[in-house]
Write a protein that holds these residues in place. Structure first.
Motif, short mmCIF file in Angstrom:
data_model
loop_
_atom_site.label_atom_id
_atom_site.label_comp_id
_atom_site.label_asym_id
_atom_site.label_seq_id
_atom_site.Cartn_x
_atom_site.Cartn_y
_atom_site.Cartn_z
N SER A 150 0.86 -1.19 0.00
CA SER A 150 0.00 0.00 0.00
C SER A 150 0.89 1.23 0.00
CB SER A 150 -0.93 0.00 1.22
OG SER A 150 -0.16 0.08 2.40
N THR A 151 0.33 2.37 -0.32
CA THR A 151 1.08 3.62 -0.36
C THR A 151 0.44 4.63 0.58
OG1 THR A 151 -0.21 4.50 -2.20
CG2 THR A 151 1.79 3.27 -2.76
N LYS A 152 1.17 5.67 0.84
CA LYS A 152 0.68 6.82 1.61
C LYS A 152 0.79 8.05 0.72
CE LYS A 152 0.47 4.61 5.61
NZ LYS A 152 -0.76 4.17 6.14
N SER A 153 -0.13 8.98 0.91
CA SER A 153 -0.07 10.25 0.19
C SER A 153 0.96 11.16 0.85
CB SER A 153 -1.43 10.94 0.20
OG SER A 153 -2.38 10.14 -0.45
N ILE A 154 1.64 11.94 0.01
CA ILE A 154 2.69 12.83 0.54
C ILE A 154 2.74 14.11 -0.28
CG2 ILE A 154 4.50 11.79 -0.88
CD1 ILE A 154 6.42 12.16 1.50
N ASN A 155 3.01 15.20 0.40
CA ASN A 155 3.31 16.47 -0.27
C ASN A 155 4.83 16.55 -0.38
OD1 ASN A 155 0.69 17.62 -0.49
ND2 ASN A 155 0.74 18.03 1.70
N PHE A 167 7.09 19.24 -5.72
CA PHE A 167 5.83 19.13 -6.46
C PHE A 167 4.74 19.88 -5.71
CE2 PHE A 167 8.44 15.60 -7.75
CZ PHE A 167 8.24 15.53 -9.10
N LYS A 168 4.84 21.18 -5.69
CA LYS A 168 3.90 22.01 -4.94
C LYS A 168 2.49 21.85 -5.50
CE LYS A 168 7.36 25.18 -3.29
NZ LYS A 168 8.19 24.14 -2.93
N GLY A 169 1.55 21.55 -4.59
CA GLY A 169 0.15 21.42 -4.99
C GLY A 169 -0.21 20.09 -5.61
N ILE A 170 0.76 19.19 -5.74
CA ILE A 170 0.51 17.86 -6.32
C ILE A 170 0.76 16.82 -5.24
CG2 ILE A 170 1.23 16.19 -8.06
CD1 ILE A 170 2.13 18.57 -9.78
N ILE A 171 -0.20 15.94 -5.06
CA ILE A 171 -0.05 14.87 -4.08
C ILE A 171 0.58 13.66 -4.76
CG2 ILE A 171 -1.25 13.33 -2.47
CD1 ILE A 171 -1.37 16.25 -1.65
N LEU A 172 1.67 13.17 -4.19
CA LEU A 172 2.32 11.97 -4.69
C LEU A 172 1.99 10.80 -3.77
CD1 LEU A 172 5.90 13.35 -5.51
CD2 LEU A 172 3.93 13.18 -7.02
N GLU A 173 2.17 9.61 -4.26
CA GLU A 173 2.02 8.40 -3.44
C GLU A 173 3.43 7.89 -3.15
OE1 GLU A 173 -0.93 7.07 -2.27
OE2 GLU A 173 -1.70 8.96 -3.06
N THR A 174 3.60 7.31 -1.96
CA THR A 174 4.93 6.82 -1.59
C THR A 174 4.85 5.49 -0.83
OG1 THR A 174 7.03 7.43 -0.52
CG2 THR A 174 5.01 8.09 0.61
N CYS A 175 5.88 4.71 -1.01
CA CYS A 175 6.15 3.54 -0.17
C CYS A 175 7.66 3.51 0.00
CB CYS A 175 5.59 2.25 -0.78
SG CYS A 175 6.31 1.73 -2.34
N SER A 176 8.16 2.71 0.92
CA SER A 176 9.60 2.75 1.17
C SER A 176 10.16 1.35 1.40
CB SER A 176 9.90 3.64 2.38
OG SER A 176 9.40 3.07 3.56
N LEU A 177 11.45 1.27 1.31
CA LEU A 177 12.18 0.01 1.39
C LEU A 177 13.38 0.19 2.29
CD1 LEU A 177 12.58 -2.85 0.12
CD2 LEU A 177 13.87 -1.73 -1.68
N GLY A 178 13.68 -0.80 3.11
CA GLY A 178 14.84 -0.75 3.99
C GLY A 178 16.14 -1.00 3.23
#
Length: 178
Positions: free
Chosen positions: A127-132, A136-147
């Motif tokens: 799953s992803t989380k929304s991030i500012n 990317f001002k004003g655009i919501i990106l999706e993110t996930c991360s890896l160790g």
């Protein structure tokens, strides 16, 4: 007696499976290759020898707080830091002028989708989380991360953050606490 041996074998097997699966959700720092030849950490002279086209080289402003950084190198929007020992460190990779990043046995590009990341890293990118993101001002990106781990398997306090927009990978950051 037979039952205790069976239980020990079962517990050992489960533990090994769990450790192997957890290790699959992190990437060895030494296996990271940008455009097939640039390591996450390398000497500046080796970085230059890769033939990468540098767009600009900047000294940080006196007010910038970038611990131990003497120079920032830009390749498109991607950023590499160079310290006083001439060690070059990839920090932020964007798929405008960088074409690929190898993460162990996987390769990600600007064509990589969230479904691709889910297949590669099923625990961390399910799953992803929304991030500012500040770029990317004003655009919501999706993110996930890896160790990230070292070659001995020891986990580092570093994460690789993947940034997606419209189901496509835009770039990634190598996040470390300051």
């Amino acid at each position: 007696m037979k039952n205790s041996c069976l239980i020990k074998t079962l517990i050992t097997s489960l533990l090994l499976f769990h450790l192997n699966f957890a290790s699959a959700q992190s990437v060895d720092i030494d296996s990271i290759l940008i455009n097939g030849s640039i390591k996450k950490h390398m000497q500046y002279s080796d970085f230059i020898r890769t033939g990468i086209k540098i767009d600009s080289i900047l000294k940080p402003d006196p007010g910038d707080y970038i611990l131990g950084t003497d120079t920032r190198i830009f390749v498109g929007k991607s950023v590499f830091f160079v310290d006083s020992c001439n060690r070059c460190d990839a920090r932020s990779i964007w798929f405008d002028k960088i074409s690929s990043v190898n993460l162990g046995k996987y390769q990600v590009t600007g064509s990589t989708t969230l479904d691709d990341l889910k297949r590669m890293f099923p625990i961390n990118c399910q799953s992803t989380k929304s991030i500012n993101h500040y770029d990317f001002k004003g655009i919501i990106l999706e993110t996930c991360s890896l160790g990230v781990r070292d070659s001995t398997g020891r986990l580092w306090d570093m994460r690789i953050l993947f940034f997606l927009k419209d189901n496509k990978l835009l770039g990634l950051d190598f996040w470390e606490p300051i």
